[in-house]
Design an enzyme around this catalytic site. Structure first.
Site, PDB file in Angstrom:
ATOM      1  N   ASP A  76      44.213  30.069  19.326  1.00  0.00           N
ATOM      2  CA  ASP A  76      43.122  29.024  18.997  1.00  0.00           C
ATOM      3  C   ASP A  76      41.770  29.663  19.682  1.00  0.00           C
ATOM      4  O   ASP A  76      41.747  30.533  20.150  1.00  0.00           O
ATOM      5  CB  ASP A  76      43.621  27.808  19.905  1.00  0.00           C
ATOM      6  CG  ASP A  76      44.271  28.188  21.228  1.00  0.00           C
ATOM      7  OD1 ASP A  76      44.106  29.188  21.680  1.00  0.00           O
ATOM      8  OD2 ASP A  76      45.188  27.312  21.628  1.00  0.00           O
TER       9      ASP A  76
ATOM     10  N   ASN B   1      50.822  18.156  29.037  1.00  0.00           N
ATOM     11  CA  ASN B   1      51.210  17.020  27.879  1.00  0.00           C
ATOM     12  C   ASN B   1      51.895  17.360  27.077  1.00  0.00           C
ATOM     13  O   ASN B   1      52.433  16.793  25.903  1.00  0.00           O
ATOM     14  CB  ASN B   1      49.764  16.342  27.655  1.00  0.00           C
ATOM     15  CG  ASN B   1      49.033  17.434  26.529  1.00  0.00           C
ATOM     16  OD1 ASN B   1      49.553  18.449  26.433  1.00  0.00           O
ATOM     17  ND2 ASN B   1      47.982  16.734  26.258  1.00  0.00           N
TER      18      ASN B   1
ATOM     19  N   HIS C 109      51.633  20.275  24.761  1.00  0.00           N
ATOM     20  CA  HIS C 109      50.960  20.862  23.579  1.00  0.00           C
ATOM     21  C   HIS C 109      51.270  22.048  23.593  1.00  0.00           C
ATOM     22  O   HIS C 109      51.290  22.825  24.764  1.00  0.00           O
ATOM     23  CB  HIS C 109      49.544  20.715  23.697  1.00  0.00           C
ATOM     24  CG  HIS C 109      48.592  21.094  24.761  1.00  0.00           C
ATOM     25  ND1 HIS C 109      47.411  20.644  25.279  1.00  0.00           N
ATOM     26  CD2 HIS C 109      48.815  22.633  25.200  1.00  0.00           C
ATOM     27  CE1 HIS C 109      46.967  21.523  25.984  1.00  0.00           C
ATOM     28  NE2 HIS C 109      47.600  22.669  26.083  1.00  0.00           N
TER      29      HIS C 109
ATOM     30  N   GLU D 122      47.762  18.693  20.118  1.00  0.00           N
ATOM     31  CA  GLU D 122      47.938  17.541  21.343  1.00  0.00           C
ATOM     32  C   GLU D 122      49.137  16.703  20.866  1.00  0.00           C
ATOM     33  O   GLU D 122      49.617  16.634  19.554  1.00  0.00           O
ATOM     34  CB  GLU D 122      46.694  16.976  21.333  1.00  0.00           C
ATOM     35  CG  GLU D 122      45.542  17.961  21.761  1.00  0.00           C
ATOM     36  CD  GLU D 122      45.625  18.324  23.348  1.00  0.00           C
ATOM     37  OE1 GLU D 122      46.811  18.180  23.924  1.00  0.00           O
ATOM     38  OE2 GLU D 122      44.582  18.493  23.659  1.00  0.00           O
TER      39      GLU D 122
HETATM   40  C1  F6R Z   1      45.992  28.636  24.842  1.00  0.00           C
HETATM   41  C2  F6R Z   1      46.735  27.521  24.345  1.00  0.00           C
HETATM   42  C3  F6R Z   1      47.195  26.549  25.336  1.00  0.00           C
HETATM   43  C4  F6R Z   1      47.808  27.062  26.690  1.00  0.00           C
HETATM   44  C5  F6R Z   1      48.089  25.446  27.577  1.00  0.00           C
HETATM   45  C6  F6R Z   1      48.697  26.072  28.954  1.00  0.00           C
HETATM   46  O1  F6R Z   1      45.663  29.671  23.963  1.00  0.00           O
HETATM   47  O2  F6R Z   1      47.020  27.705  23.300  1.00  0.00           O
HETATM   48  O3  F6R Z   1      48.304  25.802  24.445  1.00  0.00           O
HETATM   49  O4  F6R Z   1      48.878  27.768  26.672  1.00  0.00           O
HETATM   50  O5  F6R Z   1      47.160  24.730  27.506  1.00  0.00           O
HETATM   51  O6  F6R Z   1      47.577  26.540  29.565  1.00  0.00           O
HETATM   52  P1  F6R Z   1      47.453  27.189  31.105  1.00  0.00           P
HETATM   53  O7  F6R Z   1      48.361  28.250  30.960  1.00  0.00           O
HETATM   54  O8  F6R Z   1      45.974  27.694  31.299  1.00  0.00           O
HETATM   55  O9  F6R Z   1      47.966  26.247  31.873  1.00  0.00           O
END
Ligand code: F6R
Length: 251
Positions: free
Chosen positions: A64, A129, A131, A136
């Protein structure tokens, strides 16, 4: 779905990187690895940077990118990948969605690209959450790469990388859940207590779009690597099995 509970961040990075390394060794003819950003994969990238393995046969494709951030913006995922991995490890080719392009056209182009490449191994984190990538809660399970509106909880969680909450982009281009599910192998890493509820739902809860990671139960080769804090809400039996799985792994 397999899962493993490790003792600390070092073990988490060690296990995840070993799985990635084994895959790279097993595919000398060429392969594609899907990469993630954020805190979760940082230790994995540290292990990768220390390794002198030849990755010239490996193509990478990120999950992403924020919409609207110039590629060289310090908080773009382009900059993140440069700083933590690409400045050190040379890959055949690396792709990240372009957050400055028309988001709808870029999503379609990226979906085609990922489909053509075919992902052999996808590294994932999980949001508190539930995701995966920026899919989301509420995102249908069959989505392709698309433009998504970030929830306030995700923007707040990611604020730590920015100066002010207003600076956190409101949209992102993300591989869809359907896109991610096509990967042959998935490795998801989670650490810290703020992931505990999402992890419990993913491993022990009902499959629901309200927790996107619950779809991973239907993926045929997913390994979830957890530290004790993110595993805290799991049943004792699930924890026991996760710890045993780690004991059998050399790290
Ligand atoms: C990042 C991504 C997100 C993160 C998630 C956890 O490329 O796709 O899904 O993996 O938000 O973020 P962290 O690791 O910063 O807690």
């Amino acid at each position: 779905m397999r899962w493993m509970i490790v003792r600390n961040d070092e073990d988490l990075a060690c296990v995840a990187y070993k799985v990635i390394r084994n895959e790279m060794m097993a595919h000398p003819e060429g392969m594609t690895i899907g990469l993630a950003t954020g805190s979760s994969p940082m230790g994995v990238y540290e292990e990768w940077r220390k390794d002198d393995i030849d990755c010239s046969h490996v193509t990478t494709v990120n999950l992403d990118e924020y919409v609207g951030l110039p590629l060289d913006h310090p908080n773009s995922y382009h900059s993140f990948m440069q700083e933590y991995l690409f400045d050190y490890v040379k890959f055949k080719e690396s792709y990240i969605p372009d957050g400055t392009a028309d988001p709808v056209e870029e999503s379609a182009r990226y979906e085609d690209l990922v489909r053509k490449l075919g992902v052999d191994l996808q590294l994932l984190g999980i949001g508190s959450n539930g995701h995966i990538a920026f899919n989301e809660p509420g995102t249908p399970f069959d989505t392709k790469t698309h433009v998504t509106r970030l929830t306030e909880s995700t923007r707040r969680a990611n604020q730590r990388f920015f100066e002010r909450i207003e600076d956190v982009p409101v949209e992102a281009i993300t591989m869809g859940i359907g896109t991610i599910m096509r990967a042959k192998k998935i490795v998801l890493v989670a650490s810290g207590e703020r992931k505990a509820e999402a992890v419990r739902q993913m491993l022990e809860g009902e499959e629901t779009t309200e927790c996107p990671a619950t779809i991973l139960k239907h993926h045929e080769d997913t390994l979830v690597i957890l530290d004790e804090a993110s595993a805290a809400s799991l049943s004792e039996e699930t924890k026991r099995r996760g710890r045993v799985a780690f004991e059998a792994f050399e790290c």
